[in-house]
Design a protein around this motif. Sequence first.
Motif, short mmCIF file in Angstrom:
data_model
loop_
_atom_site.label_atom_id
_atom_site.label_comp_id
_atom_site.label_asym_id
_atom_site.label_seq_id
_atom_site.Cartn_x
_atom_site.Cartn_y
_atom_site.Cartn_z
N GLU A 74 0.84 -1.19 0.00
CA GLU A 74 0.00 0.00 0.00
C GLU A 74 0.88 1.25 0.00
N VAL A 75 0.49 2.25 -0.81
CA VAL A 75 1.29 3.49 -0.88
C VAL A 75 0.37 4.72 -0.89
N PRO A 76 0.90 5.85 -0.35
CA PRO A 76 0.13 7.10 -0.45
C PRO A 76 0.28 7.72 -1.83
N ILE A 77 -0.86 8.10 -2.44
CA ILE A 77 -0.83 8.76 -3.75
C ILE A 77 -1.86 9.89 -3.71
N SER A 78 -1.47 11.06 -4.18
CA SER A 78 -2.38 12.20 -4.21
C SER A 78 -3.48 11.97 -5.25
N ILE A 79 -4.63 12.54 -4.99
CA ILE A 79 -5.73 12.47 -5.97
C ILE A 79 -5.47 13.54 -7.02
N HIS A 86 -5.68 9.01 -10.18
CA HIS A 86 -4.38 9.09 -9.52
C HIS A 86 -3.31 8.98 -10.59
N THR A 87 -2.34 9.88 -10.55
CA THR A 87 -1.24 9.86 -11.51
C THR A 87 -0.01 9.34 -10.77
N ILE A 88 0.55 8.24 -11.29
CA ILE A 88 1.52 7.48 -10.51
C ILE A 88 2.80 7.26 -11.29
N ARG A 89 3.92 7.58 -10.65
CA ARG A 89 5.23 7.32 -11.26
C ARG A 89 5.72 5.96 -10.77
N ASN A 90 6.13 5.14 -11.72
CA ASN A 90 6.58 3.78 -11.42
C ASN A 90 8.01 3.83 -10.87
N VAL A 91 8.13 3.73 -9.52
CA VAL A 91 9.46 3.81 -8.92
C VAL A 91 9.82 2.56 -8.12
N GLY A 92 8.86 1.68 -7.84
CA GLY A 92 9.17 0.53 -6.99
C GLY A 92 8.07 -0.52 -7.05
N ALA A 93 8.09 -1.44 -6.07
CA ALA A 93 7.22 -2.62 -6.16
C ALA A 93 5.73 -2.26 -6.23
N VAL A 94 5.27 -1.39 -5.33
CA VAL A 94 3.81 -1.15 -5.29
C VAL A 94 3.37 -0.27 -6.45
N THR A 95 4.13 0.78 -6.73
CA THR A 95 3.74 1.65 -7.86
C THR A 95 3.79 0.86 -9.18
N ARG A 96 4.73 -0.06 -9.29
CA ARG A 96 4.79 -0.87 -10.52
C ARG A 96 3.54 -1.73 -10.64
N GLY A 133 8.10 18.05 -12.37
CA GLY A 133 7.86 16.63 -12.64
C GLY A 133 6.45 16.21 -12.30
N ILE A 134 6.34 15.12 -11.53
CA ILE A 134 5.02 14.59 -11.19
C ILE A 134 4.31 15.44 -10.15
N GLY A 135 4.99 16.46 -9.61
CA GLY A 135 4.36 17.38 -8.65
C GLY A 135 3.16 18.10 -9.24
N MET A 249 4.07 18.11 1.23
CA MET A 249 5.21 17.31 1.68
C MET A 249 5.00 15.81 1.44
N GLU A 250 6.10 15.11 1.24
CA GLU A 250 6.04 13.64 1.12
C GLU A 250 6.89 13.02 2.21
N ARG A 251 6.36 12.00 2.83
CA ARG A 251 7.11 11.19 3.77
C ARG A 251 6.62 9.74 3.61
N SER A 252 7.44 8.80 4.05
CA SER A 252 7.01 7.40 4.04
C SER A 252 5.78 7.27 4.95
C1 LIG Z 1 1.18 12.46 0.59
C2 LIG Z 1 1.90 11.76 -0.54
C3 LIG Z 1 1.43 11.91 -1.83
C4 LIG Z 1 2.08 11.26 -2.88
N1 LIG Z 1 1.55 11.43 -4.14
C5 LIG Z 1 2.13 10.76 -5.16
C6 LIG Z 1 1.56 10.87 -6.46
O1 LIG Z 1 0.58 11.58 -6.70
N2 LIG Z 1 2.14 10.15 -7.46
C7 LIG Z 1 3.24 9.36 -7.23
O2 LIG Z 1 3.73 8.73 -8.18
N3 LIG Z 1 3.80 9.27 -6.02
C8 LIG Z 1 3.27 9.93 -4.98
N4 LIG Z 1 3.83 9.80 -3.73
C9 LIG Z 1 5.05 9.00 -3.56
C10 LIG Z 1 4.69 7.52 -3.49
O3 LIG Z 1 3.98 7.27 -2.29
C11 LIG Z 1 5.99 6.67 -3.51
O4 LIG Z 1 6.59 6.79 -4.77
C12 LIG Z 1 5.66 5.22 -3.27
O5 LIG Z 1 5.35 5.06 -1.89
C13 LIG Z 1 6.80 4.30 -3.64
O6 LIG Z 1 6.43 2.99 -3.30
P1 LIG Z 1 6.99 1.72 -4.10
O7 LIG Z 1 6.68 0.50 -3.31
O8 LIG Z 1 6.51 1.71 -5.50
O9 LIG Z 1 8.53 1.97 -4.14
P2 LIG Z 1 9.62 1.74 -2.99
O10 LIG Z 1 10.34 0.49 -3.32
O11 LIG Z 1 8.99 1.90 -1.63
O12 LIG Z 1 10.52 3.02 -3.24
C14 LIG Z 1 11.16 3.25 -4.51
C15 LIG Z 1 11.97 4.51 -4.41
O13 LIG Z 1 11.15 5.65 -4.09
C16 LIG Z 1 11.58 6.25 -2.86
N5 LIG Z 1 10.37 6.62 -2.10
C17 LIG Z 1 9.50 5.78 -1.52
N6 LIG Z 1 8.51 6.45 -0.91
C18 LIG Z 1 8.78 7.75 -1.12
C19 LIG Z 1 8.15 8.97 -0.73
N7 LIG Z 1 7.04 9.01 0.00
N8 LIG Z 1 8.71 10.11 -1.13
C20 LIG Z 1 9.84 10.13 -1.84
N9 LIG Z 1 10.50 9.01 -2.24
C21 LIG Z 1 9.98 7.86 -1.88
C22 LIG Z 1 12.39 5.19 -2.16
O14 LIG Z 1 13.37 5.77 -1.32
C23 LIG Z 1 13.02 4.45 -3.31
O15 LIG Z 1 14.15 5.13 -3.79
C24 LIG Z 1 3.23 10.45 -2.65
C25 LIG Z 1 3.70 10.32 -1.35
C26 LIG Z 1 3.05 10.97 -0.30
C27 LIG Z 1 3.58 10.82 1.09
#
Ligand SMILES: Cc1cc2nc3c(=O)[nH]c(=O)nc-3n(C[C@H](O)[C@H](O)[C@H](O)COP(=O)(O)OP(=O)(O)OC[C@H]3O[C@@H](n4cnc5c(N)ncnc54)[C@H](O)[C@@H]3O)c2cc1C
Length: 291
Positions: A74-79, A86-96, A133-135, A249-252
């Motif tokens: 589960e991950v936080p994603i802005s509406i 939801h617009t999502i950047r593929n950076v890791g396991a859950v977003t993928r 970027g995705i901001g 702001m973004e935090r884990s």
């Molecule tokens: C309030 C909020 C709103 C968000 N809105 C969006 C959105 O609209 N679209 C979107 O694509 N993403 C958004 N994010 C970021 C998104 O939650 C993370 O990219 C996601 O948690 C990564 O999870 P993962 O399992 O795919 O990757 P992971 O394997 O958990 O992480 C992959 C990489 O991303 C980094 N990362 C993980 N979580 C975050 C984070 N919260 N901030 C910065 N870097 C991070 C890790 O350090 C690692 O390098 C938001 C985060 C928050 C807190």
Amino acid sequence: MGDIRTLAGTSPATTASALVPGPDPMVPRRYVITRVRQDTRDTFTLLLDPADGAPPLEFAAGQFTMLHAFGVGEVPISISGAPLEHTIRNVGAVTRALVEAAPGTEIGVRGPFGTTWAVDDARGHDVVFVTGGIGLAPLRPAILDVLAERDAYGKVLLLYGSRTPDDILYGDQMRRWADLNGVNVQMTVDNAPYGYKGRVGFVTELIAKAGFDPRNAWAFVCGPEVMMRSAAQSLVARGVPKARVRLSMERSMKCGIGLCGHCQLRELFICVDGPVLPWERLEPLMSVREL
Ligand SMILES: Cc1cc2nc3c(=O)[nH]c(=O)nc-3n(C[C@H](O)[C@H](O)[C@H](O)COP(=O)(O)OP(=O)(O)OC[C@H]3O[C@@H](n4cnc5c(N)ncnc54)[C@H](O)[C@@H]3O)c2cc1C
Ligand code: FES
């Protein structure tokens, strides 16, 4: 764990028998992915409909949900749009897992959570959106709120930066906002191939010369933290009051409702005190790198 809402007309000191449990904010509601739109190389927009046929959740611009890819996490994603995008950047396991899901797949949604952009506060003033970027995705509902009542605001500027021309998000929409809604859109890229005709440089460099009245302006900023810090400093240097500069702001995050402490930034829990906060509150925290 369900929250408790008092029945209408009863006092907060009312007895337990007069209390009704609200929906448990930790239990995801099932939604169906109806469409997946590819926006850039690594960024996708998911359109969602409730699987139970009831109306979708109601949200205000700036809020986020916890999206649950079943079996993955589960991950936080802005509406980023209504009824629910939801617009999502593929950076890791859950977003993928989320962006690779086929239409028809069910996912879980909790929320909406967090504070809002509250762009209404800027009525009668110039409005400057600064984003990288995705901001732009978390800012989109705020931009649409302003455009829905365009005459209530002064000048509207959108300063947008991306890494390369291929990473520009919502390019068509930005052009439409400029052509149809009188938004002063200024785009820049960090790096460009030889022969690129657009502007090259950081988005924060646009702030110094942008055409708005700083003492009469509100600014809404979303992007990587280093960019937001620099943007806020440049806006304040031009004369925008600190209380009128808002950042997302973004935090884990794990719970999203102020229980687990994962999102803590000193005395703030970003999931409930944020994500949108004024620069006057964040400045002392964002200048300390370890926090
Ligand atoms: C309030 C909020 C709103 C968000 N809105 C969006 C959105 O609209 N679209 C979107 O694509 N993403 C958004 N994010 C970021 C998104 O939650 C993370 O990219 C996601 O948690 C990564 O999870 P993962 O399992 O795919 O990757 P992971 O394997 O958990 O992480 C992959 C990489 O991303 C980094 N990362 C993980 N979580 C975050 C984070 N919260 N901030 C910065 N870097 C991070 C890790 O350090 C690692 O390098 C938001 C985060 C928050 C807190
Ligand atoms: S995510 Fe659990 S307290 Fe904020």
